[in-house]
Design a protein around this motif. Sequence first.
Motif, PDB file in Angstrom:
ATOM      1  N   ARG A 125     -34.272 -28.204   3.004  1.00 41.78           N
ATOM      2  CA  ARG A 125     -34.390 -26.216   2.698  1.00 41.78           C
ATOM      3  C   ARG A 125     -35.199 -26.079   2.680  1.00 41.78           C
ATOM      4  O   ARG A 125     -35.819 -24.988   2.584  1.00 41.78           O
ATOM      5  CB  ARG A 125     -33.181 -25.955   1.463  1.00 41.78           C
ATOM      6  CG  ARG A 125     -31.590 -26.906   1.501  1.00 41.78           C
ATOM      7  CD  ARG A 125     -30.940 -25.796   1.118  1.00 41.78           C
ATOM      8  NE  ARG A 125     -29.535 -26.283   1.220  1.00 41.78           N
ATOM      9  CZ  ARG A 125     -28.097 -25.681   0.423  1.00 41.78           C
ATOM     10  NH1 ARG A 125     -28.066 -24.571  -0.222  1.00 41.78           N
ATOM     11  NH2 ARG A 125     -26.976 -26.476   0.311  1.00 41.78           N
ATOM     12  N   ARG A 126     -35.700 -27.198   2.471  1.00 45.66           N
ATOM     13  CA  ARG A 126     -38.053 -26.270   2.786  1.00 45.66           C
ATOM     14  C   ARG A 126     -38.231 -25.392   3.659  1.00 45.66           C
ATOM     15  O   ARG A 126     -37.617 -26.016   4.898  1.00 45.66           O
ATOM     16  CB  ARG A 126     -38.667 -27.990   2.537  1.00 45.66           C
ATOM     17  CG  ARG A 126     -38.451 -28.546   3.805  1.00 45.66           C
ATOM     18  CD  ARG A 126     -39.572 -29.522   3.980  1.00 45.66           C
ATOM     19  NE  ARG A 126     -39.736 -30.118   5.094  1.00 45.66           N
ATOM     20  CZ  ARG A 126     -38.826 -30.792   5.732  1.00 45.66           C
ATOM     21  NH1 ARG A 126     -37.757 -31.344   5.459  1.00 45.66           N
ATOM     22  NH2 ARG A 126     -38.607 -31.760   6.784  1.00 45.66           N
ATOM     23  N   ARG A 127     -38.746 -24.901   4.080  1.00 44.25           N
ATOM     24  CA  ARG A 127     -38.657 -23.007   4.762  1.00 44.25           C
ATOM     25  C   ARG A 127     -40.172 -23.430   5.057  1.00 44.25           C
ATOM     26  O   ARG A 127     -41.051 -22.162   5.865  1.00 44.25           O
ATOM     27  CB  ARG A 127     -38.399 -22.060   4.540  1.00 44.25           C
ATOM     28  CG  ARG A 127     -36.463 -22.245   4.141  1.00 44.25           C
ATOM     29  CD  ARG A 127     -36.158 -21.232   4.020  1.00 44.25           C
ATOM     30  NE  ARG A 127     -36.519 -19.772   4.616  1.00 44.25           N
ATOM     31  CZ  ARG A 127     -35.983 -18.918   4.274  1.00 44.25           C
ATOM     32  NH1 ARG A 127     -35.371 -18.000   2.981  1.00 44.25           N
ATOM     33  NH2 ARG A 127     -36.435 -17.661   4.690  1.00 44.25           N
ATOM     34  N   GLY A 128     -41.701 -23.591   4.514  1.00 46.51           N
ATOM     35  CA  GLY A 128     -42.958 -24.041   4.277  1.00 46.51           C
ATOM     36  C   GLY A 128     -43.537 -24.025   3.630  1.00 46.51           C
ATOM     37  O   GLY A 128     -43.226 -24.434   2.599  1.00 46.51           O
ATOM     38  N   THR A 129     -44.749 -23.674   3.093  1.00 40.10           N
ATOM     39  CA  THR A 129     -45.869 -24.131   1.542  1.00 40.10           C
ATOM     40  C   THR A 129     -45.453 -22.833   1.561  1.00 40.10           C
ATOM     41  O   THR A 129     -45.231 -21.826   1.495  1.00 40.10           O
ATOM     42  CB  THR A 129     -46.601 -24.585   2.738  1.00 40.10           C
ATOM     43  OG1 THR A 129     -47.368 -25.413   1.573  1.00 40.10           O
ATOM     44  CG2 THR A 129     -47.756 -23.543   3.524  1.00 40.10           C
ATOM     45  N   VAL A 130     -46.870 -23.122   0.458  1.00 36.13           N
ATOM     46  CA  VAL A 130     -46.758 -21.649  -0.789  1.00 36.13           C
ATOM     47  C   VAL A 130     -47.805 -22.224  -1.437  1.00 36.13           C
ATOM     48  O   VAL A 130     -48.731 -22.854  -1.575  1.00 36.13           O
ATOM     49  CB  VAL A 130     -45.706 -22.359  -1.914  1.00 36.13           C
ATOM     50  CG1 VAL A 130     -46.170 -20.828  -2.808  1.00 36.13           C
ATOM     51  CG2 VAL A 130     -44.443 -21.645  -1.967  1.00 36.13           C
ATOM     52  N   PHE A 131     -49.041 -21.337  -1.274  1.00 37.77           N
ATOM     53  CA  PHE A 131     -50.387 -20.977  -1.722  1.00 37.77           C
ATOM     54  C   PHE A 131     -50.846 -21.679  -3.743  1.00 37.77           C
ATOM     55  O   PHE A 131     -49.770 -20.936  -3.949  1.00 37.77           O
ATOM     56  CB  PHE A 131     -51.064 -20.210  -0.743  1.00 37.77           C
ATOM     57  CG  PHE A 131     -51.724 -21.223   0.759  1.00 37.77           C
ATOM     58  CD1 PHE A 131     -51.936 -21.966   0.951  1.00 37.77           C
ATOM     59  CD2 PHE A 131     -50.737 -20.407   1.833  1.00 37.77           C
ATOM     60  CE1 PHE A 131     -52.285 -22.216   2.326  1.00 37.77           C
ATOM     61  CE2 PHE A 131     -50.395 -20.686   2.846  1.00 37.77           C
ATOM     62  CZ  PHE A 131     -51.897 -21.509   2.910  1.00 37.77           C
ATOM     63  N   GLY A 132     -51.651 -22.324  -3.471  1.00 34.06           N
ATOM     64  CA  GLY A 132     -52.077 -21.949  -4.999  1.00 34.06           C
ATOM     65  C   GLY A 132     -53.486 -21.682  -4.534  1.00 34.06           C
ATOM     66  O   GLY A 132     -54.176 -21.469  -3.706  1.00 34.06           O
ATOM     67  N   GLU A 133     -54.124 -21.950  -6.233  1.00 33.56           N
ATOM     68  CA  GLU A 133     -55.690 -21.916  -6.048  1.00 33.56           C
ATOM     69  C   GLU A 133     -55.952 -22.564  -7.704  1.00 33.56           C
ATOM     70  O   GLU A 133     -55.736 -22.422  -7.924  1.00 33.56           O
ATOM     71  CB  GLU A 133     -55.553 -20.258  -6.472  1.00 33.56           C
ATOM     72  CG  GLU A 133     -56.032 -19.610  -7.690  1.00 33.56           C
ATOM     73  CD  GLU A 133     -55.655 -17.969  -8.354  1.00 33.56           C
ATOM     74  OE1 GLU A 133     -56.484 -17.771  -6.715  1.00 33.56           O
ATOM     75  OE2 GLU A 133     -55.342 -17.649  -8.441  1.00 33.56           O
ATOM     76  N   GLY A 134     -57.239 -22.900  -7.302  1.00 39.63           N
ATOM     77  CA  GLY A 134     -58.171 -23.376  -8.483  1.00 39.63           C
ATOM     78  C   GLY A 134     -59.514 -24.156  -7.717  1.00 39.63           C
ATOM     79  O   GLY A 134     -60.048 -23.697  -6.528  1.00 39.63           O
ATOM     80  N   ALA A 135     -59.474 -24.920  -8.572  1.00 39.00           N
ATOM     81  CA  ALA A 135     -60.450 -26.247  -8.448  1.00 39.00           C
ATOM     82  C   ALA A 135     -60.775 -27.387  -8.880  1.00 39.00           C
ATOM     83  O   ALA A 135     -59.983 -27.384 -10.295  1.00 39.00           O
ATOM     84  CB  ALA A 135     -61.602 -25.503  -8.243  1.00 39.00           C
ATOM     85  N   ALA A 136     -61.026 -28.217  -8.396  1.00 39.49           N
ATOM     86  CA  ALA A 136     -60.957 -29.667  -8.629  1.00 39.49           C
ATOM     87  C   ALA A 136     -62.727 -30.482  -8.538  1.00 39.49           C
ATOM     88  O   ALA A 136     -62.882 -30.364  -7.314  1.00 39.49           O
ATOM     89  CB  ALA A 136     -60.175 -30.602  -8.051  1.00 39.49           C
ATOM     90  N   MET A 137     -63.232 -30.997  -9.078  1.00 36.09           N
ATOM     91  CA  MET A 137     -64.632 -31.410  -9.096  1.00 36.09           C
ATOM     92  C   MET A 137     -64.378 -32.735  -9.962  1.00 36.09           C
ATOM     93  O   MET A 137     -63.533 -33.151 -10.634  1.00 36.09           O
ATOM     94  CB  MET A 137     -65.305 -30.312  -9.427  1.00 36.09           C
ATOM     95  CG  MET A 137     -65.669 -28.966  -9.500  1.00 36.09           C
ATOM     96  SD  MET A 137     -65.868 -29.305  -7.644  1.00 36.09           S
ATOM     97  CE  MET A 137     -67.223 -29.462  -7.561  1.00 36.09           C
ATOM     98  N   ALA A 151     -57.129 -31.477  -1.248  1.00 32.65           N
ATOM     99  CA  ALA A 151     -57.865 -33.461  -1.736  1.00 32.65           C
ATOM    100  C   ALA A 151     -58.839 -33.595  -2.725  1.00 32.65           C
ATOM    101  O   ALA A 151     -58.462 -34.858  -3.018  1.00 32.65           O
ATOM    102  CB  ALA A 151     -58.468 -33.992  -0.018  1.00 32.65           C
ATOM    103  N   ALA A 152     -59.325 -33.137  -3.143  1.00 35.96           N
ATOM    104  CA  ALA A 152     -59.900 -33.224  -4.227  1.00 35.96           C
ATOM    105  C   ALA A 152     -59.119 -32.886  -5.924  1.00 35.96           C
ATOM    106  O   ALA A 152     -58.885 -34.115  -6.600  1.00 35.96           O
ATOM    107  CB  ALA A 152     -60.559 -31.639  -4.336  1.00 35.96           C
ATOM    108  N   PHE A 153     -57.756 -31.915  -5.392  1.00 38.86           N
ATOM    109  CA  PHE A 153     -57.259 -31.683  -6.625  1.00 38.86           C
ATOM    110  C   PHE A 153     -56.244 -33.421  -6.530  1.00 38.86           C
ATOM    111  O   PHE A 153     -56.018 -33.946  -7.821  1.00 38.86           O
ATOM    112  CB  PHE A 153     -56.085 -31.728  -6.664  1.00 38.86           C
ATOM    113  CG  PHE A 153     -55.898 -29.536  -7.337  1.00 38.86           C
ATOM    114  CD1 PHE A 153     -56.451 -29.315  -8.422  1.00 38.86           C
ATOM    115  CD2 PHE A 153     -56.618 -28.610  -6.617  1.00 38.86           C
ATOM    116  CE1 PHE A 153     -56.880 -28.131  -8.948  1.00 38.86           C
ATOM    117  CE2 PHE A 153     -57.266 -27.204  -6.826  1.00 38.86           C
ATOM    118  CZ  PHE A 153     -57.329 -27.202  -8.535  1.00 38.86           C
TER     119      PHE A 153
END
Length: 397
Positions: free
Chosen positions: A211-223, A330-332
């Motif tokens: 039943r997925r309908r698309g993506t949901v965005f997130g934020e932040g940083a991974a180093m 990809a960094a996350f």
Amino acid sequence: MATVSTTDVFVTGIGAVSCLGGTAGEFWAGLNAGAPLPVPVPGLTEYVPDALAYRVSDGPAEDAGGAGHAGDAGDARGRATGFALRAAREALADAGLSPAVTADMAVVIGTAGGDGGVREGRVPGGGSWRTPFSVAAAVGGALGSFGTNISVSNACAASGYALSVAVDLIRRDEADTVLVGGAEGLAWVPPAAFDRLGATDPERCRPFDARRRGTVFGEGAAMLVVQSARAAAGRPVYGQVRGTAWSCDAHHPTALDPEGSQLVRVARDALAAAGRAPDGIGCVIPHGTGTPPNDEVEYRVLREVFGERVADTPLFSLKTFIGHTAGASAAFAAVGAALMARHGRVPANAPLQYPDPSCPVWLPPTPLRLAPHRSDVLINAYAFGGSNFAMVFGGVR
């Protein structure tokens, strides 16, 4: 293109700022605690009714260098740069780098939108034209790093390509230490554009759910701090970047090539660069955005790469926990793989409510131990324009 393994590349430090918390430790704890639901994003409702996102809950990331909060009046730094600086400082401290090493290290950061809020006038004193490239420049400048400084901005594969660049710098003996990662800060325009495209899910990010309908965005940083064997000598390490690869199918400005030939190629090239066979992979962190075409194509790719073993190759659906962090995704995934290697296990997935029979991947609902003979993690990242990335990460045996 595959980065051929001629020099070992080790991860000696990590940092993360996400909706799960402001440190890599909190990121790992959140992955082991279950999948949080996204929260409404103030301001976005002006453009996107009932907009949801996996948002860092405490607002702009604190600038640990003493300049207050990123985005304060008189400081043109936006959310992405603030998150990147916070995660970078954690990674450097985790690696135990001296000021001399930090000054000489290379900095490579991937981002899709960069400080979009600054360009949209969301940041006090902002509104001036800035490109995504300014995130890497701001981080390098704030840390006093005078080595190579490189920005990568090719949509949602940006930090994957940045990882490839970092590995190349070390293997070509152009750098001994590289700070590499990705950062994104939520703004108005990207979620609004995806909503108009019909590519967002009004409930949550739920890859491989019928039943997925698309993506949901997130934020932040991974180093991550990645180092050559001589620079990493004597330091605790999370593991090795065994192999990276990238390709471009150029099929469509936004859509994946339904044949997936270049996606198969990039995964196989990463395995070849790592000197690994598919049966040595203990977990796959898929791109898995939650858009129906993406998930179906990625399953077909995995079936082609793993053959009959696809049914017993576990996947970890990272975006279920933190949303689609675009150029930082990809960094996350790389930070997640490093933590899996350190702890020797894969966290439980959020259970699928309605498994999709068209992409019957295995998403274990309970934690799994990584077996010694199947301990490597394969990471996939795909982007608009047909840019594809894959990486094999493994613990030190």
